[in-house]
Design a protein around this motif. Structure first.
Motif, PDB file in Angstrom:
ATOM      1  N   GLY A   4       0.814  -1.209   0.000  1.00 53.84           N
ATOM      2  CA  GLY A   4       0.000   0.000   0.000  1.00 53.84           C
ATOM      3  C   GLY A   4       0.849   1.261   0.000  1.00 53.84           C
ATOM      4  O   GLY A   4       0.560   2.228  -0.717  1.00 53.84           O
ATOM      5  N   THR A  64       2.625   1.637  -3.426  1.00 55.93           N
ATOM      6  CA  THR A  64       1.619   2.003  -4.426  1.00 55.93           C
ATOM      7  C   THR A  64       1.227   3.465  -4.285  1.00 55.93           C
ATOM      8  O   THR A  64       1.113   4.201  -5.282  1.00 55.93           O
ATOM      9  CB  THR A  64       0.375   1.114  -4.285  1.00 55.93           C
ATOM     10  OG1 THR A  64       0.746  -0.260  -4.438  1.00 55.93           O
ATOM     11  CG2 THR A  64      -0.667   1.466  -5.338  1.00 55.93           C
ATOM     12  N   TRP A  65       1.043   3.910  -3.055  1.00 54.85           N
ATOM     13  CA  TRP A  65       0.690   5.314  -2.806  1.00 54.85           C
ATOM     14  C   TRP A  65       1.812   6.241  -3.266  1.00 54.85           C
ATOM     15  O   TRP A  65       1.556   7.278  -3.886  1.00 54.85           O
ATOM     16  CB  TRP A  65       0.418   5.510  -1.321  1.00 54.85           C
ATOM     17  CG  TRP A  65       0.122   6.926  -0.949  1.00 54.85           C
ATOM     18  CD1 TRP A  65      -1.000   7.653  -1.235  1.00 54.85           C
ATOM     19  CD2 TRP A  65       0.979   7.814  -0.220  1.00 54.85           C
ATOM     20  NE1 TRP A  65      -0.895   8.923  -0.732  1.00 54.85           N
ATOM     21  CE2 TRP A  65       0.304   9.051  -0.102  1.00 54.85           C
ATOM     22  CE3 TRP A  65       2.245   7.669   0.359  1.00 54.85           C
ATOM     23  CZ2 TRP A  65       0.871  10.133   0.556  1.00 54.85           C
ATOM     24  CZ3 TRP A  65       2.807   8.753   1.013  1.00 54.85           C
ATOM     25  CH2 TRP A  65       2.117   9.974   1.108  1.00 54.85           C
ATOM     26  N   ARG A  66       3.060   5.862  -2.992  1.00 51.23           N
ATOM     27  CA  ARG A  66       4.185   6.685  -3.432  1.00 51.23           C
ATOM     28  C   ARG A  66       4.312   6.676  -4.953  1.00 51.23           C
ATOM     29  O   ARG A  66       4.738   7.669  -5.555  1.00 51.23           O
ATOM     30  CB  ARG A  66       5.486   6.186  -2.796  1.00 51.23           C
ATOM     31  CG  ARG A  66       5.650   6.618  -1.337  1.00 51.23           C
ATOM     32  CD  ARG A  66       5.721   8.127  -1.227  1.00 51.23           C
ATOM     33  NE  ARG A  66       5.784   8.588   0.147  1.00 51.23           N
ATOM     34  CZ  ARG A  66       6.911   8.831   0.807  1.00 51.23           C
ATOM     35  NH1 ARG A  66       8.066   8.630   0.225  1.00 51.23           N
ATOM     36  NH2 ARG A  66       6.871   9.262   2.051  1.00 51.23           N
ATOM     37  N   ILE A  97       1.828   6.586  -6.995  1.00 51.07           N
ATOM     38  CA  ILE A  97       0.766   7.453  -7.495  1.00 51.07           C
ATOM     39  C   ILE A  97       1.066   8.922  -7.196  1.00 51.07           C
ATOM     40  O   ILE A  97       0.854   9.801  -8.032  1.00 51.07           O
ATOM     41  CB  ILE A  97      -0.594   7.048  -6.893  1.00 51.07           C
ATOM     42  CG1 ILE A  97      -0.968   5.623  -7.347  1.00 51.07           C
ATOM     43  CG2 ILE A  97      -1.691   8.036  -7.291  1.00 51.07           C
ATOM     44  CD1 ILE A  97      -2.205   5.076  -6.668  1.00 51.07           C
ATOM     45  N   ASN A  98       1.573   9.189  -5.989  1.00 52.41           N
ATOM     46  CA  ASN A  98       1.811  10.570  -5.548  1.00 52.41           C
ATOM     47  C   ASN A  98       3.299  10.909  -5.513  1.00 52.41           C
ATOM     48  O   ASN A  98       3.759  11.624  -4.614  1.00 52.41           O
ATOM     49  CB  ASN A  98       1.200  10.775  -4.146  1.00 52.41           C
ATOM     50  CG  ASN A  98      -0.299  10.577  -4.138  1.00 52.41           C
ATOM     51  OD1 ASN A  98      -1.057  11.437  -4.547  1.00 52.41           O
ATOM     52  ND2 ASN A  98      -0.732   9.411  -3.660  1.00 52.41           N
TER      53      ASN A  98
END
Length: 388
Positions: A49, A52-54, A56-57
């Motif tokens: 998670g 994946t967040w990094r 995306i952002n």
């Protein structure tokens, strides 16, 4: 051969294909495996998670996209494989609650499938990490992104194929009790060898050979003061040591279980207690790899999130910095990692700074007015780290 209403031979519900009752030691061992699988599942889910967040952002944290950092992507795939393996071993709680291991059935098939694909895919990605790192060290270059993604998809394709061949070759009842969990049944030793054992040992010995070549190259480069374009020997050694850790961890955690299976193929049957211990150790792969990524994260990031190599040169015209080039002037925490390790432009370290200068123009406006002009100046300093 007598079968039940689902066409399953009745003999599969009897020992040795099924475990009709379990003693306290097996029960406790399954609880231990289930607990460690739960820990690994929590750790791997959290890390997947986070990455994946990094991905995306990434613009809020890095100059370059995390999803294009090949080292991080490979670690991401390894953690995903550990995640699937943890799901398989998590079913140990089901057998402990039932106080028996009965198969073949849906639960047994799912556990066998998840353990098989988790094992082979994690092995292949450990080998892929070794090959990728050594390729970078020796050739001082990386694969094109398209080629790299094709290789990643190829690894998953091989893993899925080896897992799918189990029911295709061994039949729909291939996954049955294999000691203290479900996997390829014991009378299909040839299938076990071809779809699992041989690949595990290829990975373990292959990683030793590949890393030995890489370390010899670094040792020789340092001893002869040979240059590696765009890299520092010390920085490369740190990155390589970080990647080596994954191969060491995989070998240590998988060797007891692999050795036990090979002993069984030699007609040296080991106790269920040994397999419970080996399974518990192997189940730790998820949370151990997650902690390892946390420790080695900086060493992995500086290799390709390289602001000095990746950042486009600013577009300066008429003294002004235009368009999205301005967005590349900000620095991330990665900068502090890159510079000390010598990972700069080819031939050395390049530091670039842009300064905004404001000049007051007393005569450009009307009475009492004041005009203001803005100019930008860029200074570049290059330190030559390697000279022929």
């Amino acid at each position: 051969m007598a079968t039940d209403s689902n066409g399953v031979p009745l003999e599969y519900y009897q020992p040795p294909h099924s475990l009709l009752s379990m003693d306290k030691s097996i029960y406790n061992g399954l609880l231990a495996i289930g607990t460690l699988a739960t820990i690994s599942l929590i750790f791997t889910t959290s890390l997947l998670g986070f990455i994946t967040w990094r991905m995306i952002n990434w613009k809020s944290h890095y100059i370059s996209a995390v999803g294009r950092n090949q080292s991080v992507v490979l670690i991401y795939q390894l953690i995903l494989a550990d995640f699937m393996q943890s799901l398989g071993f998590l079913i140990s709680f089901h057998w402990a609650a039932e106080q028996k291991i009965i198969g073949p059935n849906g639960t047994c098939f799912v556990q066998g499938w998840m353990i098989q694909i988790g094992d082979v895919s994690s092995a292949f990605f450990v080998l892929a990490i070794a090959i990728h790192t050594t390729y970078q060290v020796i050739l001082s270059r990386t694969l094109s992104y398209r080629t790299f993604i094709c290789c990643v998809l190829g690894v998953w394709g091989i893993s899925v194929t080896l897992t799918s061949l189990a029911p295709i070759v061994g039949g729909r009842w291939v996954f049955q009790r294999a000691g203290v969990w479900c996997w390829i049944r014991s009378d299909l030793e040839g299938l076990r060898l071809g779809l699992h054992y041989i690949w595990i040992f290829i990975v373990e010995f292959g990683c030793i050979l590949i890393y030995a070549v890489g370390f010899y190259y670094l040792f020789r480069a340092k001893r002869t003061e040979a240059s590696i374009p765009g890299r520092s020997i010390e920085g490369l050694r740190k990155a390589r040591s970080a990647m080596l850790a994954y191969a060491i961890v995989y070998t240590i955690l998988s060797l007891p279980l692999a050795a036990g299976r090979m002993a069984a193929m030699s007609n040296n049957d080991l106790s269920d207690t040994y397999y419970l211990f080996a399974g518990a150790v192997f189940t730790c792969s998820g949370w151990v790899d997650t902690i390892l990524y946390t420790i080695t994260r900086r060493a992995l990031l500086f290799d390709e999130l390289n602001v000095y190599n990746q950042r486009p040169r600013p577009n300066i015209g008429n003294g002004h910095l235009h368009g999205k080039d301005a967005g590349f002037q900000r620095q991330s925490s990665t900068d502090s990692i890159l510079a000390p390790n010598g990972f700069g432009s080819i031939g050395g370290i390049k530091m670039e700074r842009t300064v905004k200068v404001e000049l007051d123009d007393m005569e450009s406006t009307g009475s009492g007015g004041r005009g203001q002009g803005e100019f930008y100046a860029t200074a570049t300093a290059t330190a030559e780290a390697f000279k022929s």
